[in-house]
Design a protein around this motif. Structure first.
Motif, PDB file in Angstrom:
ATOM      1  N   ARG A 176      -8.614  -2.743  -1.599  1.00 22.04           N
ATOM      2  CA  ARG A 176      -8.866  -0.637  -1.774  1.00 22.04           C
ATOM      3  C   ARG A 176      -9.774  -0.123  -1.193  1.00 22.04           C
ATOM      4  O   ARG A 176      -9.443   0.642   0.068  1.00 22.04           O
ATOM      5  CB  ARG A 176      -8.228  -0.311  -2.691  1.00 22.04           C
ATOM      6  N   LYS A 177     -11.332  -0.431  -1.223  1.00 27.29           N
ATOM      7  CA  LYS A 177     -11.796   0.349  -1.049  1.00 27.29           C
ATOM      8  C   LYS A 177     -12.392   0.472   0.662  1.00 27.29           C
ATOM      9  O   LYS A 177     -12.531   1.099   1.248  1.00 27.29           O
ATOM     10  CB  LYS A 177     -13.257  -0.048  -1.764  1.00 27.29           C
ATOM     11  N   LEU A 192      -4.887   7.472   2.472  1.00 27.22           N
ATOM     12  CA  LEU A 192      -4.970   6.192   1.348  1.00 27.22           C
ATOM     13  C   LEU A 192      -5.777   6.796   0.251  1.00 27.22           C
ATOM     14  O   LEU A 192      -7.284   6.885   0.778  1.00 27.22           O
ATOM     15  CB  LEU A 192      -5.469   5.109   2.035  1.00 27.22           C
ATOM     16  N   LYS A 193      -5.970   6.134  -0.876  1.00 28.54           N
ATOM     17  CA  LYS A 193      -7.010   7.281  -1.449  1.00 28.54           C
ATOM     18  C   LYS A 193      -7.553   5.671  -2.691  1.00 28.54           C
ATOM     19  O   LYS A 193      -6.884   4.476  -2.961  1.00 28.54           O
ATOM     20  CB  LYS A 193      -6.493   7.883  -2.850  1.00 28.54           C
ATOM     21  N   GLU A 194      -8.670   4.719  -2.802  1.00 32.36           N
ATOM     22  CA  GLU A 194      -9.243   4.503  -3.821  1.00 32.36           C
ATOM     23  C   GLU A 194      -8.671   4.418  -5.437  1.00 32.36           C
ATOM     24  O   GLU A 194      -8.379   5.411  -5.764  1.00 32.36           O
ATOM     25  CB  GLU A 194     -10.516   4.520  -3.864  1.00 32.36           C
ATOM     26  N   VAL A 211      -9.279   2.138   2.531  1.00 32.46           N
ATOM     27  CA  VAL A 211      -9.466   3.135   2.764  1.00 32.46           C
ATOM     28  C   VAL A 211     -11.047   3.717   3.908  1.00 32.46           C
ATOM     29  O   VAL A 211     -10.441   4.351   4.286  1.00 32.46           O
ATOM     30  CB  VAL A 211      -9.983   4.170   1.670  1.00 32.46           C
ATOM     31  N   LYS A 212     -11.773   2.341   3.960  1.00 29.72           N
ATOM     32  CA  LYS A 212     -12.657   2.446   4.731  1.00 29.72           C
ATOM     33  C   LYS A 212     -12.112   2.522   6.253  1.00 29.72           C
ATOM     34  O   LYS A 212     -12.944   2.923   7.131  1.00 29.72           O
ATOM     35  CB  LYS A 212     -14.064   1.782   5.061  1.00 29.72           C
ATOM     36  N   SER A 258       0.972  -1.394   0.130  1.00 36.56           N
ATOM     37  CA  SER A 258       0.256  -0.100   0.146  1.00 36.56           C
ATOM     38  C   SER A 258       1.066   1.140  -0.159  1.00 36.56           C
ATOM     39  O   SER A 258       2.214   1.469   0.399  1.00 36.56           O
ATOM     40  CB  SER A 258      -0.810   0.482   1.283  1.00 36.56           C
TER      41      SER A 258
END
Length: 391
Positions: free
Chosen positions: A312-313, A332-334, A316-317, A50
């Motif tokens: 990844r979603k 962290l970005k989607e 991020v959550k 990541s």
């Protein structure tokens, strides 16, 4: 799926659906641990690479050799064997298996039923164009545009018709079964287990329907169809698989029919028209494995991107929920989409990273497809005999 076989063509679509559902569910249960290992390996591999780890490393370079020490402590990717041993010790090799088998049972039933219906419907439309021109001369003016439209969009060859029916079947299957697959993946990616020797009992694994109900209540009903558009890109996988299998099947059965009729002529016997030629179990196994191998190699990067985008979603959550307002680290970005995900994956690990986790995927999906078609052909024979004996 059934062209070139007189017996299979006379069987109703429900017979193919039942045979396909039995084959899909049985094969899924056999190879489920490999599917779970693939998900675990992809999840671990995505976490260790990541962007947060890269930003942390750049920050620690200010302190001299701290970055090198942090790199040595960074966990390496888990191999398939290590993942298998870990899941075995955690008694989690079949975590979420009931949900996956249920989903595959429903999905296979829809797939084989829709495949038969669409194939026969498209064939009737193609043959009916010329008949309508001859029978309905007075209605030609009103039907002319529709007939020309069908002539333009419908393939003229049997291979094209087979590919079109497989593609339409995949699209139908995606819209009907995406909620089931989303619920199943949530269960598979959860970490509900207890360490070996722990006196505590593990938390009860939610059922597929409970998970779908949980998603619809907490995130909205439309979230059940999350990832539908990316799944439509993966329609190419079953389309290629069923298309290749059908073409090989038709070719082999055609050779068998020719040899059978030649033997009939040599021995001077008459063909009563009731001889039914079928694929052997080994032929169905080999053809199914070959078709799935080609389809998997061609479409695997898209499958990997779909998994990484979803993981990844979730990251991020979870990162947003645990940050508590701390902005020391780069957020962290989607991923912006499938192509952005594949590009970042390529820049991090090169071309081979686009096939991360494919070893277990190939073994699992090819073996599963091979046993699916083997069981499908054998079940179809049994269903055909039952139908023939009852008539």
């Amino acid at each position: 799926m059934t062209a070139g076989n007189s017996s299979a063509q006379t069987l109703p679509a429900a017979a193919h659906a039942v045979a396909g559902a039995v084959g899909g569910a049985f094969a899924t249960w056999m190879f489920y641990p490999l599917e779970l290992i693939r998900v675990e390996v992809q999840k671990k591999g995505n976490t260790t690479t990541s962007p947060n780890s890269e930003s942390d490393e750049c920050t620690e370079q200010k302190d001299g050799n701290t970055a090198k020490e942090s790199q040595q402590k960074m966990p390496r990717s888990e191999s398939d064997l290590e993942c298998f041993i870990r899941l075995y010790k955690q008694q989690a090799l079949y975590r979420g298996a009931s949900s996956m088998v249920t989903t595959m049972l429903i999905s296979s039933f829809i797939t084989f039923y829709a495949l038969e219906v669409t194939r026969k419907s498209l064939s009737m439309l193609q043959k009916g164009n010329h008949q309508q021109k001859q029978r309905h001369v007075r209605q030609m003016q009103s039907l002319q545009k529709h007939i020309k439209f069908l002539e333009y969009i419908l393939p003229q060859s049997k291979m094209g018709m087979s590919l079109l029916s497989s593609t339409l079947t995949g699209i139908i299957n995606v819209f009907l079964t995406t909620p089931l697959w989303n619920g199943t993946r949530r269960i598979m990616e959860s970490d509900v287990h207890v360490a070996p020797g722990s006196p505590k009992k593990p938390l009860r694994e939610p059922s597929l329907w409970e998970m779908m109900n949980h998603i619809s209540k907490d995130e909205g009903v439309l979230q059940l169809w999350h990832g539908t558009w990316s799944s439509l890109l993966l329609v190419s996988n079953p389309a290629i698989q069923y298309f290749l299998y059908e073409q090989i099947r038709v070719w082999v059965l055609g050779i068998k029919n020719d040899r059978y009729h030649r033997r009939q002529l040599v021995h001077g016997s008459r063909d009563n028209g009731h001889k039914i030629l079928q694929l052997t179990a080994m032929e169905a196994f080999a053809f199914g494995a070959f078709a799935k191998t080609i389809a998997t190699i061609v479409t695997y990067p898209l499958q990997l991107a779909q998994v990484l985008i979803r993981l990844r979603k979730n990251e991020v959550k979870n990162a947003g929920a645990s940050s508590n307002g701390q902005d020391d680290q780069q957020p962290l970005k989607e991923y912006g989409g499938i192509f952005e995900c594949l590009y970042q994956q390529y820049t991090r690990g090169g071309f081979t990273s686009l096939f991360q986790g494919m070893n277990s995927k190939m073994l699992q999906t090819v073996g599963q497809a091979a046993f699916t078609f083997l069981t499908y052909e054998q079940t179809l024979k049994l269903v055909g005999k039952v139908i023939e004996s009852s008539t």
